[in-house]
Design a protein around this motif. Sequence first.
Motif, mmCIF file in Angstrom:
data_model
loop_
_atom_site.group_PDB
_atom_site.id
_atom_site.type_symbol
_atom_site.label_atom_id
_atom_site.label_comp_id
_atom_site.label_asym_id
_atom_site.label_seq_id
_atom_site.Cartn_x
_atom_site.Cartn_y
_atom_site.Cartn_z
ATOM 1 N N VAL A 64 -6.113 20.727 11.098
ATOM 2 C CA VAL A 64 -7.226 21.533 11.614
ATOM 3 C C VAL A 64 -6.712 22.887 12.099
ATOM 4 O O VAL A 64 -7.318 23.931 11.811
ATOM 5 N N ALA A 65 -5.588 22.885 12.824
ATOM 6 C CA ALA A 65 -5.032 24.134 13.331
ATOM 7 C C ALA A 65 -4.658 25.073 12.181
ATOM 8 O O ALA A 65 -4.914 26.290 12.249
ATOM 9 N N ARG A 66 -4.057 24.535 11.118
ATOM 10 C CA ARG A 66 -3.694 25.367 9.970
ATOM 11 C C ARG A 66 -4.936 25.935 9.296
ATOM 12 O O ARG A 66 -4.940 27.089 8.850
ATOM 13 N N PHE A 67 -5.996 25.126 9.211
ATOM 14 C CA PHE A 67 -7.230 25.596 8.595
ATOM 15 C C PHE A 67 -7.773 26.805 9.354
ATOM 16 O O PHE A 67 -8.100 27.840 8.756
ATOM 17 N N PHE A 68 -7.884 26.696 10.682
ATOM 18 C CA PHE A 68 -8.448 27.795 11.458
ATOM 19 C C PHE A 68 -7.529 29.011 11.452
ATOM 20 O O PHE A 68 -8.008 30.153 11.504
ATOM 21 N N ALA A 69 -6.213 28.787 11.367
ATOM 22 C CA ALA A 69 -5.285 29.915 11.313
ATOM 23 C C ALA A 69 -5.477 30.739 10.043
ATOM 24 O O ALA A 69 -5.154 31.938 10.024
ATOM 25 N N GLY A 70 -6.012 30.124 9.004
ATOM 26 C CA GLY A 70 -6.236 30.825 7.748
ATOM 27 C C GLY A 70 -7.577 31.533 7.656
ATOM 28 O O GLY A 70 -7.871 32.140 6.618
ATOM 29 N N LEU A 71 -8.388 31.476 8.713
ATOM 30 C CA LEU A 71 -9.701 32.128 8.713
ATOM 31 C C LEU A 71 -9.647 33.461 9.445
ATOM 32 O O LEU A 71 -8.782 33.692 10.300
ATOM 33 N N THR A 72 -10.587 34.329 9.118
ATOM 34 C CA THR A 72 -10.753 35.555 9.888
ATOM 35 C C THR A 72 -11.496 35.231 11.183
ATOM 36 O O THR A 72 -12.099 34.156 11.325
ATOM 37 N N ALA A 73 -11.465 36.166 12.127
ATOM 38 C CA ALA A 73 -12.189 35.970 13.385
ATOM 39 C C ALA A 73 -13.678 35.782 13.121
ATOM 40 O O ALA A 73 -14.333 34.946 13.765
ATOM 41 N N ALA A 74 -14.226 36.538 12.177
ATOM 42 C CA ALA A 74 -15.644 36.417 11.861
ATOM 43 C C ALA A 74 -15.970 35.040 11.273
ATOM 44 O O ALA A 74 -17.017 34.451 11.569
ATOM 45 N N GLN A 75 -15.086 34.530 10.442
ATOM 46 C CA GLN A 75 -15.312 33.206 9.852
ATOM 47 C C GLN A 75 -15.255 32.106 10.921
ATOM 48 O O GLN A 75 -16.064 31.180 10.907
ATOM 49 N N ARG A 76 -14.304 32.218 11.843
ATOM 50 C CA ARG A 76 -14.224 31.227 12.912
ATOM 51 C C ARG A 76 -15.495 31.251 13.773
ATOM 52 O O ARG A 76 -16.039 30.198 14.120
ATOM 53 N N THR A 77 -15.954 32.449 14.089
ATOM 54 C CA THR A 77 -17.165 32.576 14.899
ATOM 55 C C THR A 77 -18.368 31.996 14.172
ATOM 56 O O THR A 77 -19.221 31.322 14.786
ATOM 57 N N ALA A 78 -18.450 32.238 12.883
ATOM 58 C CA ALA A 78 -19.585 31.714 12.104
ATOM 59 C C ALA A 78 -19.622 30.192 12.146
ATOM 60 O O ALA A 78 -20.691 29.586 12.296
ATOM 61 N N LEU A 79 -18.472 29.553 12.043
ATOM 62 C CA LEU A 79 -18.434 28.095 12.092
ATOM 63 C C LEU A 79 -18.829 27.580 13.475
ATOM 64 O O LEU A 79 -19.552 26.580 13.601
ATOM 65 N N ALA A 80 -18.366 28.259 14.517
ATOM 66 C CA ALA A 80 -18.721 27.834 15.876
ATOM 67 C C ALA A 80 -20.212 27.962 16.125
ATOM 68 O O ALA A 80 -20.813 27.150 16.845
ATOM 69 N N GLU A 81 -20.837 28.960 15.527
ATOM 70 C CA GLU A 81 -22.281 29.157 15.707
ATOM 71 C C GLU A 81 -23.083 28.152 14.898
ATOM 72 O O GLU A 81 -24.138 27.693 15.339
ATOM 73 N N ARG A 82 -22.600 27.809 13.702
ATOM 74 C CA ARG A 82 -23.332 26.865 12.851
ATOM 75 C C ARG A 82 -23.119 25.420 13.278
ATOM 76 O O ARG A 82 -24.013 24.587 13.126
ATOM 77 N N HIS A 83 -21.943 25.103 13.818
ATOM 78 C CA HIS A 83 -21.596 23.714 14.147
ATOM 79 C C HIS A 83 -20.928 23.637 15.525
ATOM 80 O O HIS A 83 -19.760 23.250 15.648
ATOM 81 N N PRO A 84 -21.640 23.999 16.578
ATOM 82 C CA PRO A 84 -20.985 24.076 17.897
ATOM 83 C C PRO A 84 -20.458 22.740 18.410
ATOM 84 O O PRO A 84 -19.382 22.699 19.020
ATOM 85 N N LEU A 85 -21.160 21.649 18.168
ATOM 86 C CA LEU A 85 -20.685 20.358 18.672
ATOM 87 C C LEU A 85 -19.425 19.897 17.951
ATOM 88 O O LEU A 85 -18.556 19.251 18.555
ATOM 89 N N VAL A 86 -19.308 20.237 16.677
ATOM 90 C CA VAL A 86 -18.104 19.856 15.931
ATOM 91 C C VAL A 86 -16.926 20.733 16.343
ATOM 92 O O VAL A 86 -15.858 20.226 16.726
ATOM 93 N N VAL A 87 -17.098 22.040 16.293
ATOM 94 C CA VAL A 87 -16.001 22.944 16.632
ATOM 95 C C VAL A 87 -15.572 22.730 18.079
ATOM 96 O O VAL A 87 -14.383 22.718 18.404
ATOM 97 N N GLY A 88 -16.541 22.518 18.966
ATOM 98 C CA GLY A 88 -16.220 22.328 20.372
ATOM 99 C C GLY A 88 -15.451 21.053 20.649
ATOM 100 O O GLY A 88 -14.735 20.960 21.651
ATOM 101 N N GLY A 89 -15.578 20.065 19.786
ATOM 102 C CA GLY A 89 -14.886 18.795 19.984
ATOM 103 C C GLY A 89 -13.775 18.537 19.000
ATOM 104 O O GLY A 89 -13.256 17.420 18.939
ATOM 105 N N LEU A 90 -13.375 19.562 18.248
ATOM 106 C CA LEU A 90 -12.421 19.370 17.156
ATOM 107 C C LEU A 90 -11.003 19.666 17.634
ATOM 108 O O LEU A 90 -10.599 20.820 17.813
ATOM 109 N N ASP A 91 -10.236 18.612 17.873
ATOM 110 C CA ASP A 91 -8.857 18.781 18.312
ATOM 111 C C ASP A 91 -8.061 19.500 17.233
ATOM 112 O O ASP A 91 -8.052 19.083 16.071
ATOM 113 N N GLY A 92 -7.406 20.568 17.628
ATOM 114 C CA GLY A 92 -6.682 21.415 16.689
ATOM 115 C C GLY A 92 -7.347 22.758 16.492
ATOM 116 O O GLY A 92 -6.705 23.700 16.017
ATOM 117 N N ALA A 93 -8.629 22.878 16.860
ATOM 118 C CA ALA A 93 -9.294 24.173 16.820
ATOM 119 C C ALA A 93 -8.796 25.026 17.986
ATOM 120 O O ALA A 93 -8.412 24.502 19.033
#
Length: 397
Positions: A64-93
Amino acid sequence: MRRFTRGLTACALVLATVAGTAGWAAGDVQTAVTGPPPGTAAWTADRLFARPLPDPASATPEQVARFFAGLTAAQRTALAERHPLVVGGLDGAPPDLRYAANARALTAGRDHELARAADPEQPEGARREARARAATYDGLLTPGRRVLAFDPRGRGQVAEVYGDLRTARRVAVVVPGSDTDLASYDVAAGMARELRAEMTRRSPQDRPAVIVWVGYTTPVGVGWDAATGHLAEEGAPRLLRFLDGLAATTRPVAPPSVFCHSYGSVLCGAAAHRLTGRQASDLVVAASPGMRLEHAGQVPVGARSRLWATARNATDWISRIPPVELFGLGHGADPAAPGFGARVVASDRAEGHTGYFAPGTASLSNYAAIAVGAYGAVTCAHPIGDTTTKDCSHGLA
């Protein structure tokens, strides 16, 4: 036959003690919240980036950490906005992204509960419950709070950070026990705050951070759940995954020290068989009814020499629980007993079941010394192993 009779007697004693300590009827059987965060189905079906997102049920925190490291800041924000409960509880984010996602999820949850509370079609009991949960969510939305995990299922789960994980050179995790959930973790949060304050006083240059982790379903009252290990067994993989997530996203000078209080020590005992030196540098239990371990040597190499227990104070009711386990009832040997093999720290001036983290106690001072790696400052309650010394740093690197 004599051994069997002694076992039955011990079992009966456990039942009688549990019933007499707080009332068997006060206990309530809980269904453990397990599995990936709510919203996982929508997350795994999302093709926002034209490729699969890491499966919360199977991807490791490192992946999970490697996945997020490969995203842009805008992409990370988009995922947090679309899936807040998942991103908020995802160990490694990334922690900061989790804080933002959980703030978004808590805001949505508060608004939903306020709507339920105002709905005249809802029974009064449901409206009252909705108002209480909305108030809890609103409190967690106070500016400056850092909610690292949030799960509204069941009685609710949460992890909150005191300090800054980005700059912390020392990190500690507090794992609380029975009757702790989203709405009632104030006592556990107080333990975390007091520990951080004492760590900061002792070693300000370490800029310590302490996390209160309510990431498992705890027993309610003193009953079947509290007398058995099934909730601890369900929660142990969640704790191990959480610690893996910290290892993947933070860079302290040493792995966290994990402090396990009351039934939380049962959970830590269940996790200890799989605990690695990368996940925790020290395991500390307080007010423990037992860890379901026979001796300290059952904690793997990497944590074995740093398994600590706390001397029970005379007013802690946990001392009335017999140190036995039979037919799944009871939690076994007292980790603070000299023969168990843990390093037993002094707890002078501590009072009651939750007083070990109180300012001015020897236990809190010892906890802070352990958490910042100042082992020579730790005071032991009795000699170490087969030695005659009470020097708690004896044999430590």
